[in-house]
Design an enzyme around this catalytic site. Structure first.
Site, PDB file in Angstrom:
ATOM      1  CE1 TYR A 100     -10.291  -0.763   2.917  1.00 34.97           C
ATOM      2  CE2 TYR A 100     -11.822  -0.216   4.435  1.00 34.97           C
ATOM      3  CZ  TYR A 100     -10.436  -0.771   4.276  1.00 34.97           C
ATOM      4  OH  TYR A 100     -10.064  -1.513   4.329  1.00 34.97           O
ATOM      5  CE  LYS A 143     -12.077  -4.186   2.797  1.00 37.22           C
ATOM      6  NZ  LYS A 143     -11.155  -4.630   2.584  1.00 37.22           N
TER       7      LYS A 143
HETATM    8  N1  LIG Z   1      -5.067  -3.003   8.810  1.00 38.08           N
HETATM    9  C1  LIG Z   1      -6.308  -2.745   9.224  1.00 38.08           C
HETATM   10  O1  LIG Z   1      -6.004  -1.905  10.012  1.00 38.08           O
HETATM   11  C2  LIG Z   1      -7.632  -3.174   8.190  1.00 38.08           C
HETATM   12  C3  LIG Z   1      -8.606  -2.949   9.237  1.00 38.08           C
HETATM   13  C4  LIG Z   1      -9.229  -3.786   8.664  1.00 38.08           C
HETATM   14  C5  LIG Z   1      -9.654  -4.307   7.414  1.00 38.08           C
HETATM   15  N2  LIG Z   1      -8.689  -4.607   6.891  1.00 38.08           N
HETATM   16  C6  LIG Z   1      -8.562  -5.214   5.634  1.00 38.08           C
HETATM   17  O2  LIG Z   1      -7.774  -6.650   5.321  1.00 38.08           O
HETATM   18  C7  LIG Z   1      -6.811  -6.959   4.409  1.00 38.08           C
HETATM   19  C8  LIG Z   1      -5.377  -7.159   4.311  1.00 38.08           C
HETATM   20  O3  LIG Z   1      -4.887  -5.230   4.610  1.00 38.08           O
HETATM   21  P1  LIG Z   1      -3.479  -5.145   6.107  1.00 38.08           P
HETATM   22  O4  LIG Z   1      -3.723  -3.707   6.646  1.00 38.08           O
HETATM   23  O5  LIG Z   1      -2.989  -6.464   5.553  1.00 38.08           O
HETATM   24  O6  LIG Z   1      -3.123  -4.476   4.020  1.00 38.08           O
HETATM   25  P2  LIG Z   1      -1.599  -4.194   3.385  1.00 38.08           P
HETATM   26  O7  LIG Z   1      -1.684  -2.903   3.028  1.00 38.08           O
HETATM   27  O8  LIG Z   1      -0.494  -5.202   4.082  1.00 38.08           O
HETATM   28  O9  LIG Z   1      -1.679  -5.566   2.151  1.00 38.08           O
HETATM   29  C9  LIG Z   1      -2.799  -5.512   1.105  1.00 38.08           C
HETATM   30  C10 LIG Z   1      -1.486  -6.316  -0.025  1.00 38.08           C
HETATM   31  O10 LIG Z   1      -2.610  -5.930  -1.083  1.00 38.08           O
HETATM   32  C11 LIG Z   1      -1.629  -5.858  -2.166  1.00 38.08           C
HETATM   33  N3  LIG Z   1      -2.776  -5.787  -3.393  1.00 38.08           N
HETATM   34  C12 LIG Z   1      -2.988  -4.376  -3.176  1.00 38.08           C
HETATM   35  N4  LIG Z   1      -4.076  -4.448  -4.818  1.00 38.08           N
HETATM   36  C13 LIG Z   1      -3.547  -5.448  -4.794  1.00 38.08           C
HETATM   37  C14 LIG Z   1      -4.518  -6.086  -5.957  1.00 38.08           C
HETATM   38  N5  LIG Z   1      -4.898  -5.020  -7.375  1.00 38.08           N
HETATM   39  N6  LIG Z   1      -3.800  -7.008  -6.448  1.00 38.08           N
HETATM   40  C15 LIG Z   1      -3.128  -8.267  -6.029  1.00 38.08           C
HETATM   41  N7  LIG Z   1      -2.699  -7.620  -5.104  1.00 38.08           N
HETATM   42  C16 LIG Z   1      -2.936  -6.416  -4.605  1.00 38.08           C
HETATM   43  C17 LIG Z   1      -0.462  -5.024  -1.536  1.00 38.08           C
HETATM   44  O11 LIG Z   1       0.571  -4.789  -2.413  1.00 38.08           O
HETATM   45  C18 LIG Z   1      -0.645  -5.492  -0.021  1.00 38.08           C
HETATM   46  O12 LIG Z   1       0.761  -6.327  -0.245  1.00 38.08           O
HETATM   47  C19 LIG Z   1      -7.697  -5.683   3.062  1.00 38.08           C
HETATM   48  O13 LIG Z   1      -8.365  -6.539   2.925  1.00 38.08           O
HETATM   49  C20 LIG Z   1      -7.865  -4.516   4.556  1.00 38.08           C
HETATM   50  O14 LIG Z   1      -8.840  -4.314   3.654  1.00 38.08           O
HETATM   51  C21 LIG Z   1      -7.121  -4.101   7.243  1.00 38.08           C
END
Ligand SMILES: NC(=O)c1ccc[n+]([C@@H]2O[C@H](COP(=O)([O-])OP(=O)(O)OC[C@H]3O[C@@H](n4cnc5c(N)ncnc54)[C@H](O)[C@@H]3O)[C@@H](O)[C@H]2O)c1
Length: 243
Positions: free
Chosen positions: A147, A151
Site C-alpha cells: 500500500y 501510494k
Molecule cells: N480513509 C482513510 O483514512 C484514508 C487515508 C489515506 C488515504 N485514503 C485513500 O482515500 C481513498 C478512498 O478511501 P476510503 O477510505 O473512502 O475507502 P473505502 O474503502 O471506503 O472505499 C474504497 C472504494 O473503492 C472500491 N474499490 C476497491 N477496489 C476497487 C477496484 N479494483 N475497482 C473499482 N473499485 C474498487 C471499493 O469497492 C470501495 O467502494 C483511497 O485511495 C484510500 O487509499 C483513505
C-alpha cells in the site's frame, strides 16, 4: 448554465460506492458536474447527471468502457478522480505475492490505465486529474508495504503526468490522513484512538473534508496548481510526539 464550481463539466470518480469517493460524487453533483461513478461493488441507480459503471479499475477493459461512456453519453471529459483503493495489512515477509500484485494494480497501475484510456478526452477539454494517495506515501506505518509503495508511487506518477500532459491537463494528488470511512471498519478502538491522538485536529477527518480538497483541485479555483501534493490529514504528519 448553473453557478457551481464544476458547472458544465463531466467527471469520472472511482471508488465511488463508499467513503471519500461517495462524498466526492455528492459534492461534484452539487457543484453542477455530470458524473460517471465507478466501483467494483454495486451502487445506487444512476440519474440523468449520474451514470454508474460496475468494474475493476485494475482492468484495462473497464477504462475502455469509461472512456467510451464519457464520449458517447456526454461528448467530453473534464475531471478524472482516481480514488479506488484496497489494502492488505501484513508485513512484507508474510505478504503473499498475489496480494502484493493486486495492491500495486488497484492502487497504482489503475491510474496508468486511466490515463492511457482517458487523457485524449481530458486534453481536448483542458481537464484536471486528481489522484488519491495517502499519508502512507510520507510516513512508514507497520503492516502496509505494498500500500505504501503504491501510494508513494502515485505521488511521483502525479508529478510525472503533470509534466507530461501540461499545459492542457493539470494533475494533482491528495494525501488523506485518518478519515472515518468504511476502510476503518476492521480496525480496533485502540488503533483508532492512537490515530486520532496523533492529529493536531484531535479528531478523524470526514469524507466531505477530502471531497472539498478534491473539488478545489478539480476546478478553476486551482488553475495555477499542477504537479502538487496536498496533505489533508488534520496535522497527522505535522505531529511528532516527544518519545
Ligand atoms: N480513509 C482513510 O483514512 C484514508 C487515508 C489515506 C488515504 N485514503 C485513500 O482515500 C481513498 C478512498 O478511501 P476510503 O477510505 O473512502 O475507502 P473505502 O474503502 O471506503 O472505499 C474504497 C472504494 O473503492 C472500491 N474499490 C476497491 N477496489 C476497487 C477496484 N479494483 N475497482 C473499482 N473499485 C474498487 C471499493 O469497492 C470501495 O467502494 C483511497 O485511495 C484510500 O487509499 C483513505
Amino acid at each position: 448554465m448553473g453557478r457551481g464550481l464544476l458547472s458544465g463539466k463531466v467527471a469520472v470518480v472511482t471508488g465511488a460506492a463508499s467513503g471519500i469517493g461517495a462524498a466526492v460524487v455528492e459534492r461534484f453533483l452539487r457543484e453542477g458536474a455530470r458524473v460517471i461513478a465507478v466501483d467494483l461493488t454495486d451502487q445506487s441507480p444512476g440519474r440523468p447527471d449520474l451514470l454508474v459503471i460496475k468494474g475493476d479499475v485494475a482492468d484495462a477493459e473497464t477504462w475502455r468502457r469509461i472512456a467510451d461512456t464519457a464520449r458517447a453519453e456526454f461528448g467530453r471529459l473534464d475531471v478524472l478522480h482516481s480514488n479506488a483503493s484496497m489494502v492488505v495489512r501484513t508485513p512484507a515477509h508474510e505478504l503473499l505475492e498475489a496480494d502484493w500484485d493486486r495492491q500495486l494494480s488497484v492502487n497504482l497501475k489503475a491510474t496508468y490505465l486511466a490515463v492511457n484510456a482517458c487523457v485524449g478526452l481530458l486534453r481536448e477539454d483542458r481537464g484536471a486529474i486528481v489522484l488519491s494517495s495517502s499519508v502512507h506515501a510520507l510516513v512508514g506505518v507497520p503492516g502496509h508495504p505494498a500500500y505504501a509503495a503504491a501510494k508513494g508511487g502515485l505521488v511521483s506518477l502525479g508529478r510525472q503526468l503533470a509534466v507530461e500532459y501540461g499545459p492542457e491537463v493539470r494533475v494533482n494528488t491528495v494525501l488523506p490522513g485518518p478519515i472515518l470511512t468504511p476502510a476503518w471498519d476492521g480496525i480496533g478502538e485502540e488503533d483508532r484512538l492512537r490515530s486520532v491522538a496523533a492529529t493536531a485536529a484531535a479528531r478523524f477527518g470526514r469524507p466531505d473534508e477530502v471531497a472539498a480538497a478534491v473539488t478545489f483541485l478539480s476546478c478553476a479555483e486551482s488553475s495555477y496548481i499542477t504537479g502538487a501534493s496536498l496533505v489533508v490529514d488534520g496535522g497527522w504528519t505535522a505531529v511528532k510526539d516527544s518519545a
